[in-house]
Design a protein around this motif. Structure first.
Motif, mmCIF file in Angstrom:
data_model
loop_
_atom_site.group_PDB
_atom_site.id
_atom_site.type_symbol
_atom_site.label_atom_id
_atom_site.label_comp_id
_atom_site.label_asym_id
_atom_site.label_seq_id
_atom_site.Cartn_x
_atom_site.Cartn_y
_atom_site.Cartn_z
ATOM 1 N N ARG A 353 0.955 -1.204 0.188
ATOM 2 C CA ARG A 353 0.034 0.065 0.141
ATOM 3 C C ARG A 353 0.954 1.185 -0.159
ATOM 4 N NH1 ARG A 353 -3.815 0.480 5.216
ATOM 5 N NH2 ARG A 353 -3.871 2.456 4.322
ATOM 6 N N THR A 354 2.007 1.131 0.775
ATOM 7 C CA THR A 354 2.882 2.353 0.556
ATOM 8 C C THR A 354 3.363 2.732 -0.752
ATOM 9 O OG1 THR A 354 3.761 1.959 2.898
ATOM 10 C CG2 THR A 354 5.195 3.145 1.565
ATOM 11 N N LEU A 355 3.841 1.442 -1.600
ATOM 12 C CA LEU A 355 4.162 1.575 -2.814
ATOM 13 C C LEU A 355 3.143 2.206 -3.817
ATOM 14 C CD1 LEU A 355 5.860 -1.566 -3.821
ATOM 15 C CD2 LEU A 355 6.956 0.330 -3.675
ATOM 16 N N HIS A 356 1.609 1.915 -3.413
ATOM 17 C CA HIS A 356 0.867 2.462 -4.371
ATOM 18 C C HIS A 356 0.559 3.933 -4.043
ATOM 19 C CE1 HIS A 356 -1.109 -0.896 -6.429
ATOM 20 N NE2 HIS A 356 -0.850 -1.574 -5.585
ATOM 21 N N ALA A 361 1.288 9.635 -5.876
ATOM 22 C CA ALA A 361 1.779 10.730 -5.759
ATOM 23 C C ALA A 361 2.859 11.474 -6.898
ATOM 24 C CB ALA A 361 2.749 10.742 -4.242
ATOM 25 N N MET A 362 3.707 10.483 -7.218
ATOM 26 C CA MET A 362 4.505 10.637 -8.253
ATOM 27 C C MET A 362 3.820 11.230 -9.482
ATOM 28 S SD MET A 362 6.211 9.415 -11.158
ATOM 29 C CE MET A 362 5.970 7.611 -11.263
ATOM 30 N N SER A 471 -7.261 7.573 -12.424
ATOM 31 C CA SER A 471 -7.970 6.196 -12.482
ATOM 32 C C SER A 471 -7.244 5.069 -12.380
ATOM 33 C CB SER A 471 -8.852 6.346 -13.453
ATOM 34 O OG SER A 471 -8.205 6.376 -14.788
ATOM 35 N N GLU A 472 -7.718 3.842 -12.188
ATOM 36 C CA GLU A 472 -6.691 2.768 -12.269
ATOM 37 C C GLU A 472 -6.373 2.538 -13.712
ATOM 38 O OE1 GLU A 472 -8.797 -0.442 -10.678
ATOM 39 O OE2 GLU A 472 -9.052 0.195 -8.697
ATOM 40 N N LYS A 473 -7.063 2.924 -14.674
ATOM 41 C CA LYS A 473 -6.649 2.695 -16.077
ATOM 42 C C LYS A 473 -5.518 3.490 -16.578
ATOM 43 C CE LYS A 473 -8.627 2.747 -20.858
ATOM 44 N NZ LYS A 473 -9.613 3.298 -21.615
ATOM 45 N N ALA A 474 -5.560 4.838 -15.886
ATOM 46 C CA ALA A 474 -4.650 5.599 -16.112
ATOM 47 C C ALA A 474 -3.441 5.595 -15.434
ATOM 48 C CB ALA A 474 -4.837 7.171 -15.684
ATOM 49 N N GLN A 475 -3.232 5.004 -14.138
ATOM 50 C CA GLN A 475 -2.177 4.318 -13.620
ATOM 51 C C GLN A 475 -1.657 3.236 -14.302
ATOM 52 O OE1 GLN A 475 -2.957 3.731 -9.514
ATOM 53 N NE2 GLN A 475 -4.219 5.429 -9.063
ATOM 54 N N LEU A 498 11.953 6.410 -15.273
ATOM 55 C CA LEU A 498 10.996 6.347 -16.305
ATOM 56 C C LEU A 498 11.939 6.101 -17.526
ATOM 57 C CD1 LEU A 498 8.643 9.468 -15.459
ATOM 58 C CD2 LEU A 498 8.517 7.105 -14.690
ATOM 59 N N LEU A 499 11.352 6.322 -18.707
ATOM 60 C CA LEU A 499 12.170 6.369 -20.112
ATOM 61 C C LEU A 499 13.225 7.246 -20.017
ATOM 62 C CD1 LEU A 499 9.105 5.691 -22.353
ATOM 63 C CD2 LEU A 499 10.501 3.932 -21.422
ATOM 64 N N ASP A 500 14.234 6.874 -20.665
ATOM 65 C CA ASP A 500 15.613 7.865 -21.040
ATOM 66 C C ASP A 500 16.226 8.119 -19.886
ATOM 67 O OD1 ASP A 500 15.542 7.409 -23.870
ATOM 68 O OD2 ASP A 500 13.652 8.475 -23.815
ATOM 69 N N GLY A 501 16.168 7.409 -18.780
ATOM 70 C CA GLY A 501 16.910 8.000 -17.675
ATOM 71 C C GLY A 501 16.374 8.901 -16.657
ATOM 72 N N LEU A 502 15.271 9.360 -16.897
ATOM 73 C CA LEU A 502 14.443 10.221 -16.006
ATOM 74 C C LEU A 502 14.072 9.601 -14.792
ATOM 75 C CD1 LEU A 502 11.863 12.139 -18.357
ATOM 76 C CD2 LEU A 502 14.074 13.099 -17.331
ATOM 77 N N GLU A 503 14.399 10.042 -13.677
ATOM 78 C CA GLU A 503 14.135 9.557 -12.183
ATOM 79 C C GLU A 503 13.481 10.237 -11.343
ATOM 80 O OE1 GLU A 503 17.200 7.920 -9.036
ATOM 81 O OE2 GLU A 503 17.392 6.691 -10.922
ATOM 82 N N PHE A 504 12.467 9.900 -10.415
ATOM 83 C CA PHE A 504 11.729 10.609 -9.336
ATOM 84 C C PHE A 504 11.822 10.072 -8.247
ATOM 85 C CE2 PHE A 504 10.358 12.129 -13.715
ATOM 86 C CZ PHE A 504 10.390 13.442 -13.570
ATOM 87 N N VAL A 505 12.049 10.640 -7.173
ATOM 88 C CA VAL A 505 12.195 10.008 -5.693
ATOM 89 C C VAL A 505 11.047 10.481 -4.877
ATOM 90 C CG1 VAL A 505 13.715 9.565 -3.824
ATOM 91 C CG2 VAL A 505 14.669 10.060 -6.216
ATOM 92 N N GLU A 506 10.716 9.405 -4.128
ATOM 93 C CA GLU A 506 9.472 9.681 -2.994
ATOM 94 C C GLU A 506 10.362 8.857 -1.684
ATOM 95 O OE1 GLU A 506 7.014 11.250 -3.134
ATOM 96 O OE2 GLU A 506 6.906 11.513 -5.391
ATOM 97 N N ARG A 507 9.728 9.412 -0.746
ATOM 98 C CA ARG A 507 10.508 9.014 0.610
ATOM 99 C C ARG A 507 9.312 8.040 1.120
ATOM 100 N NH1 ARG A 507 15.110 10.410 1.911
ATOM 101 N NH2 ARG A 507 15.003 9.289 4.045
ATOM 102 N N ILE A 508 9.721 7.027 1.698
ATOM 103 C CA ILE A 508 8.802 5.948 2.195
ATOM 104 C C ILE A 508 8.056 6.591 3.114
ATOM 105 C CG2 ILE A 508 8.552 3.756 3.303
ATOM 106 C CD1 ILE A 508 10.919 2.661 1.565
ATOM 107 N N GLU A 509 8.617 7.036 4.327
ATOM 108 C CA GLU A 509 8.192 7.527 5.618
ATOM 109 C C GLU A 509 7.060 8.768 5.373
ATOM 110 O OE1 GLU A 509 11.423 11.320 6.222
ATOM 111 O OE2 GLU A 509 11.480 9.323 7.334
ATOM 112 N N THR A 510 7.095 9.120 4.180
ATOM 113 C CA THR A 510 5.884 10.434 3.825
ATOM 114 C C THR A 510 4.494 9.465 3.684
ATOM 115 O OG1 THR A 510 7.677 11.492 2.635
ATOM 116 C CG2 THR A 510 5.240 11.907 2.395
ATOM 117 N N TYR A 511 4.621 8.041 3.355
ATOM 118 C CA TYR A 511 3.334 7.359 3.127
ATOM 119 C C TYR A 511 3.128 6.297 4.024
ATOM 120 C CZ TYR A 511 4.552 10.051 -0.997
ATOM 121 O OH TYR A 511 4.855 11.069 -1.829
ATOM 122 N N GLU A 512 3.869 5.876 4.974
ATOM 123 C CA GLU A 512 3.809 4.898 5.790
ATOM 124 C C GLU A 512 2.674 4.980 6.744
ATOM 125 O OE1 GLU A 512 5.341 1.831 6.764
ATOM 126 O OE2 GLU A 512 6.123 2.273 4.897
ATOM 127 N N GLY A 513 2.059 6.279 6.947
ATOM 128 C CA GLY A 513 1.023 6.430 7.930
ATOM 129 C C GLY A 513 -0.404 6.497 7.224
#
Length: 514
Positions: A353-356, A361-362, A471-475, A498-513
Motif C-alpha cells: 500500500r505504501t508503494l501504491h 503521488a509521483m 483512475s486505475e486505467k490511467a495508472q 522512467l524512460l531515457d533515464g528520468l528519475e523521480f524520488v519519493e520517501r517511504i516515511e511520507t506514506y507509511e501512515g
C-alpha cells in the motif's frame, strides 16, 4: 647616493620541447606487418626524429583489437599513470577508434587529460583537443567508433553462434563433476566429483528435499562447486543441468553490447540444444524423474498475486528483484536475495500500500508539473541538436560570411568618422549590409529541426501525464508505458525510473501512515 644593483647578463632560457606520447593498439597477427609493434615504433619515431619542438617520450601499445573496455588495456593504464605523474605534455594516436570504442570512456579520459594540461591529437580525424570546439566532434566520432566496435562484436557473436549450431564450440565453464581434456578441449568425467553428482540426484529422487540435501553435504564437509557452503540455489541448478545427461544447451544467457552481461535468455536470442556432446553422469531416465518431481512440487498452492510492481521492483542495494509475501492479508515486498543464501541482502521491506501511495503521488506531481519538467528537457535537447546543426560546414561558412559583413560595416564606420565617405554613401552601404546579415541569420535559424527518438519519447511522456486522471486505467498506462523500473533503496527512498533515464524520488516515511 642611491645604490644600483648590477644584474649580470644571462643566456636566454631555451623553450623546453613538448613531450609527446604515442598510443596505439597493435595486431597480434604475425603476418600483419603494417600494424605490428615494430612498424608502429618506426612510424612514431620517424615523426619526431628531426623535430626541434617535440620529443617522443614513449610508445604505449596494447595488443589485439578489443577496445570496448579500458580495464583490459594495461598499456593505456600505464599511459594515464605517466600523464598524471607529469611526464607527458601531448598524446598522439592514429584515430578515435584506436583510443577508445566507448564514447563515455573517450570523453572521460580526454577531459581528465585536458584538466592535466595535456592535449590529444587524433590523426585520422584531424582532431586536436587543444581546440576548444572539438568536444562536440569527439562525441560524434566516438559514437562512430562505438558503432564500429558494435559491428565487430556482432561479427564475433555470429561466429560463436555458428560454432554453437555446428557443435564445434568448446565449453568455457566446466560443470561440477567434469574436467576438460587438455588435448581435445572436450569434457571428461571427474570420477570423484561425479559420485557426488549421482548421490545428489539419488537423494532427491529418494524423497529428500533440496534444503536437506545441502545440509547433509555441509555436515559431511564436502566442498561445494562455489567454494562456499552448499545451498538451495546450487543444488537446484545441478538438478536442472542438462550437461549431466551428456547434452549441451547453448546460450542460456546472453549479453548486450555495452550493456549488462549474462542476462537470462527468455527467447531474446536463439538457443541451441545438442545431444550427446560429451559423456553422461546421470541417465536420461533419472533426469526425467527429477523433472517430474519438480513439476509436481511446483503445482500452484494458491492464487498468484497480481501486482503492477511485479518484475519492476528492484533492490537498490544488491540489484536483485523484490519478492512479495502476503501474511494475514498484509502484502509486502522484500529483496529476493535473502532466502537460503550464505550472505543474504538486508535491504528494507516495503508495504504494498505504501508503494501504491508513493506511485500515485509521483503521477499527481508529474500531472501538475510535467509540462514544465518535460518541456525543459525537450527544449535543451532541441538546443543541443541546433548546436550540432550549427557545427556543420555549411553553417560555419554562413557564420564566416556574417563575420566578414560585420567587419566591413566596422571599416565603413571608421571611414565615416575620418570623413573619407559621405553620410549618405555610408547609410546606403550599411543598409545593404544589414539586409544581407538578416538574410544569413534567417538561413541559420531555418535549419531543419530534427526529432531524435529521445525527444519523441519525452513528448509521449508529457502527453501521458497530461492526460493522467488518477483512475486505475490511467495508472496502468503509466506503469506499462512510462515506468522502466522502481528501485527501493536502504535510505528509505523509492526511485521511479522512467524512460531515457528520468528519475523521480519519493520517501517511504511520507506514506507509511496512510
Amino acid at each position: 647616493m642611491a645604490k644600483i644593483a648590477v644584474i649580470p647578463k644571462t643566456a636566454r632560457t631555451q623553450n623546453k620541447k613538448v613531450r609527446v606520447a604515442a598510443y596505439c593498439r597493435v595486431s597480434t597477427d604475425h603476418n600483419d606487418q603494417v600494424n605490428s609493434y615494430d612498424a608502429q615504433v618506426r612510424y612514431f619515431s620517424g615523426l619526431y626524429s628531426n623535430s626541434k619542438t617535440e620529443v617522443l617520450v614513449d610508445i604505449y601499445a596494447d595488443e589485439g583489437i578489443s577496445g570496448t573496455s579500458v580495464e583490459k588495456r594495461t598499456e593505456f593504464g600505464r599511459l594515464m599513470e605517466d600523464c598524471r605523474a607529469g611526464k607527458i605534455d601531448r598524446v598522439i594516436t592514429k584515430s578515435i577508434s584506436r583510443f577508445a570504442r566507448n564514447t563515455k570512456d573517450c570523453l572521460q579520459y580526454i577531459r581528465e587529460l585536458k584538466g592535466l594540461g595535456i592535449t590529444v591529437y587524433f590523426e585520422k580525424e584531424n582532431i586536436d583537443t587543444a581546440r576548444l570546439s572539438d568536444e562536440m566532434m569527439i562525441t560524434v566520432m566516438g559514437g562512430l567508433a562505438q558503432e564500429e566496435s558494435q559491428s565487430i562484436s556482432n561479427n564475433v557473436r555470429w561466429t560463436f553462434q555458428r560454432a554453437m549450431a555446428s557443435g564445434t564450440l568448446r565449453h568455457a565453464r566446466i560443470p561440477y563433476g567434469y574436467l576438460k581434456d587438455d588435448k581435445t578441449g572436450n569434457l571428461v568425467i571427474d570420477p570423484e566429483k561425479a559420485m557426488i553428482v549421482r548421490r545428489i540426484f539419488d537423494m532427491y529422487i529418494g524423497g529428500m528435499g533440496i534444503k536437506r540435501i545441502a545440509v547433509q553435504l555441509n555436515e559431511e564437509g564436502i566442498p561445494s562447486p562455489t567454494g562456499i557452503q552448499w545451498n538451495n540455489i546450487t543444488i537446484n541448478k545441478m538438478l536442472r543441468q542438462e550437461k549431466y545427461i551428456g547434452d549441451t544447451l547453448w546460450q542460456k544467457t546472453y549479453s548486450e553490447f555495452m550493456g549488462k552481461k549474462y542476462q537470462t535468455n527468455y527467447g531474446q536470442q536463439t538457443k541451441y540444444y545438442l545431444r550427446d556432446t560429451h559423456p553422461a553422469i546421470i541417465s536420461r531416465e533419472d533426469f526425467a524423474k527429477v523433472a517430474e518431481i519438480k513439476k509436481k512440487q511446483a503445482a500452484p498452492k494458491g492464487e498468484l498475486i497480481v501486482s503492477p510492481f511485479r518484475k519492476k521492483l528492484i533492490c537498490g542495494k544488491c540489484g536483485h528483484s523484490y519478492s512479495s509475501s502476503n501474511y494475514l492479508n498484509n502484502l509486502s515486498w522484500h529483496c529476493g536475495f535473502r532466502n537460503n543464501v550464505p550472505a543474504p541482502c538486508d535491504n528494507i521491506t516495503v508495504r504494498d500500500r505504501t508503494l501504491h501511495f508513493a506511485f500515485r503521488a509521483m503521477c499527481d506531481k508529474l500531472h501538475t508539473h510535467g509540462a514544465k519538467i518535460f518541456g525543459t528537457c525537450i527544449h535543451e535537447l532541441k538546443r543541443l541538436h541546433k548546436a550540432q546543426d550549427n557545427n556543420t560546414d555549411e553553417a560555419t561558412q554562413v557564420r564566416k560570411e556574417i563575420a566578414e559583413l560585420k567587419d566591413k560595416k566596422h571599416r565603413l564606420s571608421k571611414l565615416l568618422t575620418k570623413h573619407f565617405i559621405e553620410p549618405e554613401q555610408y547609410s546606403a552601404q550599411v543598409y545593404e549590409i544589414d539586409a544581407q546579415i538578416r538574410m544569413l541569420n534567417r538561413k541559420l535559424e531555418k535549419s531543419p529541426e530534427k526529432k531524435d527518438p529521445i525527444t519523441l519519447r519525452l513528448e509521449e511522456l508529457a502527453e501521458i501525464f497530461e492526460n493522467y486522471d488518477g483512475s486505475e486505467k490511467a495508472q496502468a498506462v503509466v506503469m506499462e508505458t512510462a515506468v522502466q523500473k522502481i528501485m527501493v533503496c536502504e535510505d528509505g527512498t523509492i526511485h521511479f525510473q522512467l524512460l531515457d533515464g528520468l528519475e523521480f524520488v519519493e520517501r517511504i516515511e511520507t506514506y507509511e501512515g496512510h
